[in-house]
Design an enzyme around this catalytic site. Sequence first.
Site, PDB file in Angstrom:
ATOM      1  N   GLY A  43       0.716  -1.239   0.191  1.00 37.31           N
ATOM      2  CA  GLY A  43      -0.001   0.027   0.018  1.00 37.31           C
ATOM      3  C   GLY A  43       0.799   1.449   0.043  1.00 37.31           C
ATOM      4  O   GLY A  43       0.227   2.409   0.016  1.00 37.31           O
ATOM      5  N   HIS A  61      -1.927   1.135 -11.337  1.00 40.43           N
ATOM      6  CA  HIS A  61      -1.233   2.536 -10.682  1.00 40.43           C
ATOM      7  C   HIS A  61      -1.786   3.697 -11.525  1.00 40.43           C
ATOM      8  O   HIS A  61      -2.154   4.744 -10.662  1.00 40.43           O
ATOM      9  CB  HIS A  61       0.243   2.437 -10.776  1.00 40.43           C
ATOM     10  CG  HIS A  61       0.869   1.504  -9.614  1.00 40.43           C
ATOM     11  ND1 HIS A  61       1.088   2.301  -8.371  1.00 40.43           N
ATOM     12  CD2 HIS A  61       1.205   0.542  -9.430  1.00 40.43           C
ATOM     13  CE1 HIS A  61       1.823   1.318  -7.509  1.00 40.43           C
ATOM     14  NE2 HIS A  61       1.687   0.021  -8.393  1.00 40.43           N
TER      15      HIS A  61
END
Length: 173
Positions: A15, A51
Amino acid sequence: MLPPLTLVLGGASSGKSGVAEKLIERSGLDKIYVATSQIWDEETQFRVDRHVAQRGPGWQTIEVPVDVPDALAPCTNGQAVLLDCATLWLTNVMLGDHDLETAQASLLTALAACDAPVVVVSNEVGQGIVPENALARHFREAQGRLNIALAAQADCVLHVLAGLVDVRKGEMP
């Protein structure tokens, strides 16, 4: 307010990129994403696409597998830079047969000279088993040394584990 240099460390898929992106978003500055990943296969392309979608719009992306100092040089104090990630940068340096000490020194110098605050994402690779092959062991050692140097220079160091943030140095930006 972002300090000049923030290091966000964590394991793979911990994360850390999401945490770093939120720091940049909250800064209110123009968002610069310095991407070090090279697309070698479909799996890497999938991760890059994920992403990009996670970041959303409003980011200027600069793709630089090795020449991060050149990407940082023109950045200004009206921008905030996310360097994602130092681990892939190190991989590119090592596999490209660049001089590791020179490349690391150039990176650290460029980070110190950058007018924009920079958030660097990096993997912590030294908490697992000892790799069985020499290249992987050399990489693990080099990554550890790079992380130590980045942490020493950083104003803030965050460790991310399962999406949870632990402040290891400085204060949470």
